[in-house]
Motif scaffolding. Structure first.
Motif, mmCIF file in Angstrom:
data_model
loop_
_atom_site.group_PDB
_atom_site.id
_atom_site.type_symbol
_atom_site.label_atom_id
_atom_site.label_comp_id
_atom_site.label_asym_id
_atom_site.label_seq_id
_atom_site.Cartn_x
_atom_site.Cartn_y
_atom_site.Cartn_z
ATOM 1 N N GLY A 69 -28.995 27.036 15.493
ATOM 2 C CA GLY A 69 -29.390 28.175 15.335
ATOM 3 C C GLY A 69 -30.497 27.945 13.967
ATOM 4 O O GLY A 69 -30.923 29.576 13.697
ATOM 5 N N ARG A 70 -30.887 26.793 14.202
ATOM 6 C CA ARG A 70 -31.985 26.634 12.806
ATOM 7 C C ARG A 70 -33.777 26.808 13.716
ATOM 8 O O ARG A 70 -33.506 25.709 14.843
ATOM 9 N N TRP A 71 -34.637 26.590 12.636
ATOM 10 C CA TRP A 71 -35.728 26.238 13.089
ATOM 11 C C TRP A 71 -36.200 24.956 13.168
ATOM 12 O O TRP A 71 -36.206 24.219 12.233
ATOM 13 N N HIS A 72 -36.225 24.641 14.221
ATOM 14 C CA HIS A 72 -36.825 23.375 14.752
ATOM 15 C C HIS A 72 -37.601 23.252 15.788
ATOM 16 O O HIS A 72 -38.047 23.760 16.350
ATOM 17 N N ILE A 73 -38.461 21.980 15.203
ATOM 18 C CA ILE A 73 -39.831 21.514 16.289
ATOM 19 C C ILE A 73 -39.241 20.545 17.575
ATOM 20 O O ILE A 73 -38.373 19.359 17.492
ATOM 21 N N TYR A 110 -32.524 31.494 -2.486
ATOM 22 C CA TYR A 110 -31.985 32.407 -2.201
ATOM 23 C C TYR A 110 -32.418 34.113 -1.139
ATOM 24 O O TYR A 110 -31.005 34.293 -0.231
ATOM 25 N N TYR A 111 -33.759 33.714 -0.694
ATOM 26 C CA TYR A 111 -33.675 34.583 1.362
ATOM 27 C C TYR A 111 -33.798 34.006 1.902
ATOM 28 O O TYR A 111 -32.886 34.246 3.320
ATOM 29 N N TYR A 112 -34.018 32.192 1.734
ATOM 30 C CA TYR A 112 -33.233 31.724 3.226
ATOM 31 C C TYR A 112 -32.792 30.578 3.016
ATOM 32 O O TYR A 112 -32.373 30.177 1.740
ATOM 33 N N SER A 113 -32.138 30.278 4.459
ATOM 34 C CA SER A 113 -31.053 28.609 4.251
ATOM 35 C C SER A 113 -31.398 28.279 3.530
ATOM 36 O O SER A 113 -32.585 27.133 3.258
ATOM 37 N N VAL A 114 -30.034 27.110 3.536
ATOM 38 C CA VAL A 114 -30.168 26.046 2.201
ATOM 39 C C VAL A 114 -30.824 24.770 3.282
ATOM 40 O O VAL A 114 -31.660 24.254 2.984
ATOM 41 N N TRP A 115 -30.993 25.093 4.561
ATOM 42 C CA TRP A 115 -31.259 24.312 5.691
ATOM 43 C C TRP A 115 -32.192 24.465 5.645
ATOM 44 O O TRP A 115 -33.224 25.200 5.769
ATOM 45 N N ASP A 116 -33.516 23.360 6.168
ATOM 46 C CA ASP A 116 -34.570 22.790 5.559
ATOM 47 C C ASP A 116 -35.068 23.925 7.212
ATOM 48 O O ASP A 116 -34.144 23.423 8.292
ATOM 49 N N HIS A 117 -36.579 24.615 7.217
ATOM 50 C CA HIS A 117 -36.556 24.810 8.213
ATOM 51 C C HIS A 117 -38.468 24.389 8.972
ATOM 52 O O HIS A 117 -38.852 23.612 7.887
#
Length: 711
Positions: free
Chosen positions: A5-9, A36-43
């Motif tokens: 469910g995370r943004w990847h290429i 604060y707004y976004y996931s701890v996982w990089d997108h």
């Protein structure tokens, strides 16, 4: 988002009209950063190919705490090294495109301004230069193959000398800019070729006297797809039950008469104008090459302004990064179509910018009318203490507009919201907390960080109202509100949608939730704000509740208080309900407990009840109504309404609850733990001052019976 469910290429071969097996090429990386707004996982977003198809430039927030991220270059293979070319916040609109010469990259950014424009940088980064200019958004750029033109999207009015332009004010259009030269041409469709036979649907909305009414209109075909006029902004709302509908709920705002070009077929027309009117529905069939006219009458359920009640939305963001470009006169038309009388446009930062800062002014906007007020207020956007609203500011807009932003010059937790409230009160402002809870907060849960300042500000006497209805769950938020009322604090109910009316698709138009305040006279902004401060309010997204309380031979209304001698007495409550959608519950709540479930019969849209309730001590009373499930066209979690409290003091004894006071003592203890761990202070004095204020609030709850030992 196929992986976790995370943004990847992903890269996949495309041959013979088929897409091959996608391969994820970006690293799944836990940043460990306090986002604060976004996931701890990089997108990873918006990839653009190099001309030789061996590399990509992508947008990623690797190493960044706030925002959508900067530009990174990598080979188009799994586990390839990434290098950052340039960091600039673009509010999710960068959409870079690599020219076929391999040297130039175009993207959309705002670079310290309030609107996105086109910028050029090299494939190696370098220092970007600006390409387009204007007080509007220029986005989604794409190069022509020869590198001499760029096509992009705008939400501006027509260019002054562009005779070919047929764009709508604030709507979207395609433009082409030449390089070099800067000549801009609007792309327009000169001929429409229909796949199916078409006809014309002519829709008029009227009141019971036949007068044309502005309203929100939805037109659905038999498959559930929505249709809008060519000259309207199209909106789609995410608030729909996916098991019941295939598509999001589409709508447009009409001045009362609209013409739609639609495929021949059967259509449902649904019309909404707020809680004071019935919902209008018509089923129509449009024939090929025919004009089908339909009139949708709306009957007024209750004329609340006539009774001195004026409805407003305390939380609207006119422009906040959406697709369209909104302005005060258009926002007024949107609000009037929703049946609103007041809109508080909360000007606020969106990442590093404040989109509507140019519109802020003390007093009301010049587009205001005798029966409509637009005011430009402020949302103070703290990533730590909780978001707040500052209404009715008379002198200045409070800057820098946020606090507690890690890795910025506003990384300190000072000023607290309490300090900001002092600044607002010093210029005659009204202060409130906004969009509080979707889940039940539990300060006794060690795994749940507690930073929300609201109980502290209540104890310090800084808060004027609370968004009992907002971008949140209303019943859960009410439980939290009830706990504070049980400690003896008097907190009026407010309501704000947190609407972004310049978005094409998001949750809620202005007025999705609203507060009605009783001024007992003509619409006046100061009087309306004072009515909120006094608690003469009820909040709703559809049901209208009327309440009168009789005690000791006298009648009282919402927000009133009465003192009676100690001993038993009887409170008589006269309760009315009128709703344009069915509700499942009509309840009288006393000191946080439902003491009466009032009967609803027939279609469950009305009630007239007179009940007697024994009074055995001090307490507060609210009446609320709600449904068990969503009900369109109420674009919310469920229909809901609540009054502000009516207060009774018996024998001089204050309202107190030891359990609820203990809950907030524990809450404040958890806040103090988080404050102690924070490292972004500008000075030790700042930290000491914050801890001192928190200790004062804790002492107030302790004095009201609170101990931190129980739940």
């Amino acid at each position: 988002t196929a992986f976790e469910g995370r943004w990847h290429i992903f890269v996949a071969p495309f041959e013979y009209g088929r897409l091959g097996m996608p391969v994820r090429i970006t690293e799944d990386r836990n940043s460990g950063l306090p986002r604060y707004y976004y996931s701890v996982w990089d997108h990873y977003l918006s990839p653009t190919w190099s001309p030789d198809s061996r590399e990509l430039i992508v947008v990623s927030n690797r190493g960044r705490i706030y925002g959508s991220g900067g530009f990174w270059r990598m080979e188009a293979r799994p586990s390839a090294e990434m290098r950052e070319l340039w960091y600039e916040e673009t509010t999710w609109k960068a959409r870079p495109d690599w020219a076929r010469d391999g040297r130039r990259v175009v993207y959309s950014g705002y670079h310290g301004r309030q609107w996105n424009q086109l910028w050029l940088m090299t494939g190696e980064g370098g220092d970007p230069i600006q390409l387009t200019y204007g007080e509007f958004d220029a986005t989604n750029p794409r190069w022509s193959p020869d590198g001499n033109r760029i096509v992009f999207t705008v939400n501006s009015d027509c260019a002054p000398r562009d005779a070919e332009c047929q764009g709508l004010p604030g709507g979207t259009a395609l433009r082409i800019v030449n390089l070099p030269g800067g000549n801009r041409v609007t792309v327009r469709a000169t001929r429409l070729t229909y796949a199916r036979p078409h006809g014309t649907l002519d829709v008029t909305v009227t009141d019971s006297a036949g007068r044309v009414l502005p309203a929100r209109v939805s037109v659905f075909d038999s498959a559930g797809k929505s249709h809008v006029p060519e000259n309207a902004w199209r909106h789609g709302d995410e608030a729909f039950v996916r098991s019941e509908r295939k598509f999001e709920y589409g709508y447009f705002h009409s001045e009362g008469h609209s013409v739609l070009d639609v495929p021949a077929g059967r259509y449902t027309v649904e019309v909404w104008k707020g809680p004071e009117f019935t919902v209008g529905r018509r089923i129509v069939t449009v024939g090929p090459e025919e004009v089908t006219r339909t009139n949708v009458p709306l009957r007024r359920i209750m004329d609340l302004p006539q009774a001195g009640w004026w409805g407003g939305d305390l939380h609207v963001h006119m422009n906040y990064g959406g697709h369209y470009r909104n302005w005060p006169a258009h926002l007024r038309r949107q609000a009037q179509a929703e049946g609103l009388h007041v809109v508080e446009n909360l000007i606020v930062n969106k990442e590093q910018r404040i989109p509507d800062i140019a519109y802020w002014r003390p007093g009301i906007d010049p587009v205001s009318l005798r029966d409509f007020i637009l005011a430009h207020a402020e949302e103070y956007h703290t990533s730590w203490w909780g978001h707040t609203a500052l209404l009715g500011l008379r002198e200045y807009f409070v800057l820098p507009n946020y606090v507690g932003y890690v890795n910025t010059a506003a990384g300190s937790l000072s000023p607290m919201n309490a300090d900001i409230f002092d600044l607002a009160h010093s210029q005659g402002g009204l202060t409130g907390y906004v969009h509080p809870f979707d889940l039940r907060p539990d300060p006794f849960n060690a795994n749940e960080a507690v930073r929300y300042e609201m109980p502290i500000d209540v104890a310090l006497g800084k808060l004027d109202y609370f968004e009992v209805m907002g971008y949140s769950d209303h019943l859960i938020t009410s439980e939290f509100w009830y706990r504070l009322l049980n400690c003896g604090f008097r907190i009026p109910a407010g309501a704000g949608t947190d609407a972004f009316p310049n978005y094409a698709s998001l949750r809620g138009p202005p007025g999705l939730v609203r507060v009605y305040a009783r001024t007992d006279g003509a619409l006046d902004h100061s009087a309306w704000l004072n009515a909120i401060r006094a608690g003469r309010t009820f909040v709703t997204n559809a049901p209208i509740i009327g309440v009168g309380f009789q005690l000791g031979g006298a009648w009282y209304g919402i927000g009133d208080s009465v003192a009676i001698p100690a001993g038993e007495d009887t409170l008589r409550a006269q309760i009315t309900l009128r709703s344009n959608t069915p509700v499942d519950h009509l309840e009288l709540v006393h000191n946080g407990k439902v003491i009466l479930e009032l009967p609803l019969r027939g279609d469950r849209t009305r009630a007239d009840t007179l009940v007697d309730v024994p009074v055995n001590g001090s307490g507060w009373y609210v009446v609320r109504a709600y449904a068990n499930r969503p009900r369109l066209p109420v674009l919310d979690l469920y229909p809901f309404a609540s009054t502000s409290p009516f207060y009774v003091t018996s024998g001089g004894q204050p309202i107190r609850s030891a359990d609820d006071a203990a809950y907030f003592v524990k809450w404040i203890d958890r806040v103090m733990e988080e404050v102690e761990k924070h490292t972004g202070w500008n000075s030790a004095t700042e930290k000491e001052s914050v801890l001192e204020r928190i200790a004062q609030a804790r002492a107030e709850f302790v004095s009201r019976g609170g101990q931190a030992s129980g739940r």
